[in-house]
Design a protein around this motif. Structure first.
Motif, mmCIF file in Angstrom:
data_model
loop_
_atom_site.group_PDB
_atom_site.id
_atom_site.type_symbol
_atom_site.label_atom_id
_atom_site.label_comp_id
_atom_site.label_asym_id
_atom_site.label_seq_id
_atom_site.Cartn_x
_atom_site.Cartn_y
_atom_site.Cartn_z
ATOM 1 N N PHE A 1 2.553 8.094 -14.975
ATOM 2 C CA PHE A 1 1.520 7.881 -15.993
ATOM 3 C C PHE A 1 1.757 6.662 -16.874
ATOM 4 N N PHE A 2 3.000 6.226 -17.029
ATOM 5 C CA PHE A 2 3.283 5.201 -18.028
ATOM 6 C C PHE A 2 3.786 3.877 -17.450
ATOM 7 N N MET A 3 4.338 3.890 -16.247
ATOM 8 C CA MET A 3 4.776 2.639 -15.637
ATOM 9 C C MET A 3 3.626 1.999 -14.869
ATOM 10 N N SER A 4 3.572 0.700 -14.872
ATOM 11 C CA SER A 4 2.556 -0.023 -14.114
ATOM 12 C C SER A 4 3.193 -0.637 -12.870
ATOM 13 N N GLU A 5 2.374 -0.829 -11.838
ATOM 14 C CA GLU A 5 2.870 -1.455 -10.617
ATOM 15 C C GLU A 5 3.274 -2.892 -10.903
ATOM 16 N N SER A 6 4.443 -3.301 -10.413
ATOM 17 C CA SER A 6 4.957 -4.647 -10.703
ATOM 18 C C SER A 6 4.849 -5.590 -9.506
ATOM 19 N N PHE A 7 4.416 -5.058 -8.365
ATOM 20 C CA PHE A 7 4.374 -5.901 -7.158
ATOM 21 C C PHE A 7 3.236 -5.445 -6.251
ATOM 22 N N THR A 8 2.365 -6.366 -5.921
ATOM 23 C CA THR A 8 1.284 -6.092 -4.981
ATOM 24 C C THR A 8 1.503 -6.958 -3.749
ATOM 25 N N PRO A 9 1.771 -6.359 -2.601
ATOM 26 C CA PRO A 9 2.004 -7.157 -1.389
ATOM 27 C C PRO A 9 0.808 -8.058 -1.090
ATOM 28 N N ASP A 10 1.081 -9.301 -0.751
ATOM 29 C CA ASP A 10 0.006 -10.250 -0.466
ATOM 30 C C ASP A 10 -0.334 -10.317 1.011
ATOM 31 N N HIS A 11 0.211 -9.386 1.796
ATOM 32 C CA HIS A 11 -0.106 -9.354 3.216
ATOM 33 C C HIS A 11 -0.019 -7.916 3.689
ATOM 34 N N ALA A 12 -0.764 -7.640 4.745
ATOM 35 C CA ALA A 12 -0.729 -6.296 5.318
ATOM 36 C C ALA A 12 0.606 -6.075 6.001
ATOM 37 N N LYS B 1 5.839 1.352 -7.242
ATOM 38 C CA LYS B 1 5.531 2.623 -7.900
ATOM 39 C C LYS B 1 5.334 3.785 -6.925
ATOM 40 N N PRO B 2 4.567 3.618 -5.818
ATOM 41 C CA PRO B 2 4.404 4.760 -4.906
ATOM 42 C C PRO B 2 5.714 5.278 -4.333
ATOM 43 N N ILE B 3 6.642 4.374 -4.049
ATOM 44 C CA ILE B 3 7.929 4.798 -3.475
ATOM 45 C C ILE B 3 8.778 5.485 -4.536
ATOM 46 N N MET B 4 8.703 4.997 -5.768
ATOM 47 C CA MET B 4 9.422 5.661 -6.857
ATOM 48 C C MET B 4 8.878 7.071 -7.084
ATOM 49 N N VAL B 5 7.555 7.224 -7.032
ATOM 50 C CA VAL B 5 6.945 8.540 -7.199
ATOM 51 C C VAL B 5 7.352 9.459 -6.049
ATOM 52 N N LEU B 6 7.272 8.965 -4.806
ATOM 53 C CA LEU B 6 7.642 9.779 -3.647
ATOM 54 C C LEU B 6 9.096 10.221 -3.718
ATOM 55 N N GLY B 7 9.988 9.288 -4.054
ATOM 56 C CA GLY B 7 11.402 9.632 -4.152
ATOM 57 C C GLY B 7 11.669 10.671 -5.222
ATOM 58 N N THR B 8 10.995 10.546 -6.367
ATOM 59 C CA THR B 8 11.188 11.503 -7.463
ATOM 60 C C THR B 8 10.650 12.883 -7.088
ATOM 61 N N ILE B 9 9.523 12.933 -6.355
ATOM 62 C CA ILE B 9 8.979 14.218 -5.900
ATOM 63 C C ILE B 9 9.956 14.906 -4.951
ATOM 64 N N LEU B 10 10.543 14.140 -4.034
ATOM 65 C CA LEU B 10 11.544 14.717 -3.129
ATOM 66 C C LEU B 10 12.752 15.233 -3.899
#
Length: 412
Positions: free
Chosen positions: A185-196, A73-82
């Protein structure tokens, strides 16, 4: 409808964002070559298009890595803002205040980078929230939606780009804002990295090196490049062939010459896919990936190869129907196979690696135009058959290779 309603909410929303995003790209993108040529000349335009392609390619690779490190989601938001920033700047640079071509180029470069940055994350999210059971349906539906949005976007661009560019850009900016609202606002995150992880370029290079050590995926990418060398030919050799050799005819008072025949193949393709895509998806839903890819790619290859040797209207129309049927058969299983081959922990990086396929296939397809001067139309037909056959062989080889631990259950 029941199958659609059972999909994950992110997938339903993704159908809408795909429609809006592709409509944007197809209304603006194809016309920018004309815009650049008008202000910069043909020679510099070629350089500018190469710059856009290279920067978009790099953004896709980096975006794929970031999607695995920070989530989708953060990358999708960043790409759309650009993308929004690019359209906003382009609108200002083509407003009633005046036209400023060089800033406009940078504006569209920003928009293209944004779109390519978010693309692997969007692809990864689709894979995250789909299942092996519904994936063919999902990809078939997305492909159907893309065809509709391309048709609408091309019509908007053709109607408004020349005389109402400012208004068109304002509209495209508004559509991008709608996409941003849906994602944030409406999409939920689908992937949470399990490592740093790190978003550094070095970490990205290491991630892609690991993907390239997956020999099944390497062979899949080779198969897709070979396939793309055939299916991209409407913009390369077939355009040259029809422009030079097609016998002009008059149909219902309309003159059909080479360029119009080329556009006609695209229109036939879209006119068949929109009403019949769901039917072909149902008819082939029980087919194995091996059978579906072999038959679908075989029909596409045959259609393109025969078109190389033809120069009259109705035989080419028949070829257009054949290659379109092949396309409807092959697209969902080939995309399903791509998803099945990916390590769930690195889907963004795998998707980023796939982003290299189209530009590489386009470069090689362009090289075949030069080759055609030596081998002629029959030689090109044989070349297409060889490329298509090698693509089928590469995919079958993928299915015969030992499966990695994360895809032991992928269907053949």
């Amino acid at each position: 409808m029941k199958e659609f309603m059972a999909l994950n909410n992110n997938l339903k929303l993704r159908m809408l964002t795909v429609f809006l995003a592709v409509m944007l790209s197809s209304s603006i993108g194809p016309n920018m070559t004309i815009y650049y040529a008008k202000y910069f000349g043909a020679g510099l335009t070629g350089v500018l298009l190469i710059i856009v392609s290279v920067m978009g390619f790099i953004a896709g690779l980096y975006g794929g890595h970031l999607a695995d490190v920070h989530g989708r989601k953060p990358i999708m938001v960043l790409g759309t803002i650009l993308t929004l920033a690019g359209f906003a700047l382009a609108a200002v640079m083509n407003s009633p205040l005046g036209h400023f071509p060089l800033p406009t180029f940078f504006a569209f470069l920003i928009a293209q980078v944004g779109a390519n940055l978010s693309s692997p994350a969007e692809e990864a999210m689709v894979i995250d929230v789909s299942t092996p059971q519904n994936r063919r349906y999902v990809y078939a539906l997305i492909y159907w939606i893309i065809n509709i949005s391309v048709m609408i976007g091309a019509a908007l661009g053709g109607w408004f780009f020349r005389d109402y560019l400012f208004e068109l850009l304002i509209g495209m900016g508004a559509v991008t804002i709608i996409n941003l609202i849906i994602i944030y606002f409406f999409m939920s995150e689908s992937f949470t990295p399990d490592h740093a992880g790190s978003g550094s370029v070095w970490q990205a290079v290491r991630g892609y090196w690991q993907v390239m050590s997956d020999h099944r995926y390497d062979w899949y990418l080779i198969g897709m490049v070979l396939s793309g060398m055939v299916t991209n030919q409407l913009g390369f050799y077939l355009a040259v062939h029809l422009g030079a050799d097609f016998h002009t005819v008059h149909l219902f008072g309309l003159e059909i010459y080479g360029q119009r025949m080329l556009s006609g193949i695209t229109l036939i393709n879209t006119a068949i896919i929109i009403p019949f895509m769901s039917l072909f998806t149902r008819l082939t839903s029980k087919w194995s990936l091996r059978r579906a890819y072999t038959i679908g790619m075989g029909l596409q290859t045959l259609g393109f190869a025969l078109t190389c040797m033809l120069n009259t209207l109705w035989p080419i129309v028949i070829c257009a129907v054949i290659l379109t049927i092949g396309e409807m058969v092959v697209v969902p299983p080939s995309q399903t196979l791509r998803a099945d081959l990916m390590d769930p922990a690195k889907i963004g990086t795998y998707s980023g690696a796939f982003s290299a396929v189209y530009p590489l296939a386009s470069v090689l397809a362009g090289a075949t135009v030069t080759l055609s001067t030596a081998i002629g139309q029959y030689g090109m037909a044989i070349l297409f058959l060889l490329l298509g056959g090698c693509s089928i062989a590469a995919v079958i080889h993928v299915l015969n290779l030992p499966k990695a631990a994360w895809n032991q259950k992928d269907p053949d």
